[in-house]
Enzyme design. Structure first.
Site, mmCIF file in Angstrom:
data_model
loop_
_atom_site.group_PDB
_atom_site.id
_atom_site.type_symbol
_atom_site.label_atom_id
_atom_site.label_comp_id
_atom_site.label_asym_id
_atom_site.label_seq_id
_atom_site.Cartn_x
_atom_site.Cartn_y
_atom_site.Cartn_z
ATOM 1 N N THR A 1 0.836 -1.207 0.000
ATOM 2 C CA THR A 1 0.000 0.000 0.000
ATOM 3 C C THR A 1 0.867 1.252 0.000
ATOM 4 O O THR A 1 0.589 2.223 -0.715
ATOM 5 C CB THR A 1 -0.911 0.008 1.247
ATOM 6 O OG1 THR A 1 -1.647 -1.213 1.267
ATOM 7 C CG2 THR A 1 -1.860 1.173 1.244
ATOM 8 N N HIS B 1 2.161 1.820 -3.403
ATOM 9 C CA HIS B 1 1.153 2.434 -4.277
ATOM 10 C C HIS B 1 1.061 3.940 -4.034
ATOM 11 O O HIS B 1 0.921 4.724 -4.973
ATOM 12 C CB HIS B 1 -0.235 1.817 -4.038
ATOM 13 C CG HIS B 1 -0.320 0.375 -4.432
ATOM 14 N ND1 HIS B 1 0.378 -0.158 -5.489
ATOM 15 C CD2 HIS B 1 -1.031 -0.655 -3.915
ATOM 16 C CE1 HIS B 1 0.111 -1.446 -5.592
ATOM 17 N NE2 HIS B 1 -0.738 -1.780 -4.646
ATOM 18 N N ILE C 1 2.044 -11.675 3.404
ATOM 19 C CA ILE C 1 0.795 -12.122 4.053
ATOM 20 C C ILE C 1 0.499 -13.574 3.703
ATOM 21 O O ILE C 1 0.048 -14.353 4.547
ATOM 22 C CB ILE C 1 -0.386 -11.186 3.709
ATOM 23 C CG1 ILE C 1 -0.058 -9.745 4.133
ATOM 24 C CG2 ILE C 1 -1.667 -11.645 4.408
ATOM 25 C CD1 ILE C 1 -1.128 -8.726 3.785
#
Ligand code: ZN
Length: 346
Positions: A40, A43, A175
């Protein structure tokens, strides 16, 4: 204080000097020791389409962190103490919606996320609502800094029936690798891990995967069917968001099985709803964040007991001024979890 900010509506992150946050009546201020860098953040740095639509600069980025409490708001009560080592849930919910009042805060429509909708954790200090703060006990601040993504994995895996089950994890980024470890710790009978990067499959094996499948070399669905006497697996955890992987996830699940979707596709994904979902009687579960706060308590006992150890997945550590190097490591696709050292001593 030093902080890493998105200052303009353009690519890049900047190390800045800004005022320390003030402590609201129901907040605690935390001195950040370690922070996790995630896709994230990449990004936001790269200023992709999603970031352009969501992020309003100037903002301190970063949402995964741990450190120690240095200030406690007047109305917080005596739950916490100065010097206590803590992490925090980065999704801040209103407490007034149906979802946050009924134990479903993770899907509260008014959620604000630190480092995305409000100032985040790549800074020497962060103010957090006390209700979001989680004591670490004996857990290190390096592990504490990544309990957000580890919690995604716990949420993904533990909302399925794992003991004695066959589990496929599709996509072995950090993850996905954590999900393999959670499935292993929770008593999965056999764990399949699939990815297209050899290094990631090695990490998945280290975390407890029994069968590692390189999806470039092999037909994933065929291999899973061969390994399961054509039955398919009980549980699929889709962690990549790739359209092919989502279709494969449905095909690899056994009839009556369960598919956990965490990976986020960029666009619409065509799937065979009739044959691959309805007639197979699949249950599909969309994973958002961490259950507030059930996932946190589950995760903490797995970590404290040593049942789950995330450390093999942590491959890189950088001081905060090297944020660009940290992002480059993620961009390479070879990194596991990347940690920033922000401040403090431990
Ligand atoms: Zn993250």
């Amino acid at each position: 204080m030093r902080a890493i900010q998105k200052l303009q509506r353009a690519p890049g992150l900047i190390l800045t000097d800004i005022p320390k946050p003030t402590c609201g009546l129901t907040d605690v201020v935390i001195e950040v020791h370690h922070a996790g860098v995630c896709g994230t953040d990449l990004h936001i740095a790269d200023w992709n389409e999603w970031a352009q639509g969501r992020i309003k600069p100037p903002i301190v980025v970063g949402h995964e962190f741990a450190g120690e409490i240095v200030e406690i708001g007047r109305d917080v009560g005596d739950t916490f103490h100065i010097g206590q080592r803590v992490t925090a849930e980065g999704h801040i919910v209103s407490g007034h919606t149906r979802q946050s009042r009924t134990g479903a805060g993770h899907v509260c429509p008014s959620t604000q996320i630190i480092g995305i909708d409000r100032d985040g954790a790549f800074a020497e200090y962060i103010a957090m609502p006390a209700s979001n703060v989680m004591p670490l006990g004996d857990i290190s601040t390096v592990t504490g800094a990544i309990m957000d993504p580890i919690g995604n994995a716990f949420h993904t895996v533990l909302t399925a029936d794992i003991p004695g089950s066959t589990v496929l994890v599709l996509g072995c980024g950090p993850i996905g690798c954590f999900a393999v470890g959670v499935a292993h710790a929770a008593g999965a009978a056999r764990i399949f891990a699939a990815d297209l990067v050899t290094r990631r499959l090695e990490l998945a094996r280290e975390m407890g995967a029994h069968v590692c499948i390189d999806v470039i070399q092999e037909d994933l669905v065929q291999r899973v069917m061969d390994e399961t006497h054509s039955a398919g697996v009980d549980v699929v955890c889709e962690m990549s968001g790739h359209p092919d992987a989502i279709r494969q996830a449905l095909k690899c699940a056994r009839p009556g099985g369960r598919v956990q979707l965490l990976g986020i596709p960029e666009k619409e994904v065509p799937i065979q709803i009739a044959n691959d979902l309805i007639f197979k009687g699949l249950t599909v579960y969309g994973v958002v964040g961490r259950k507030m706060f059930e996932t946190w308590y589950q995760m903490r006992s797995f970590l404290e007991s040593g049942l789950f150890d995330p450390s093999p997945v942590v491959t890189h550590t950088f001081p905060m001024q090297q944020i660009d190097d940290a992002l480059a490591a993620i961009r390479s696709g070879e990194a596991g979890k990347v940690i920033l050292e922000i401040g403090g001593s431990a």
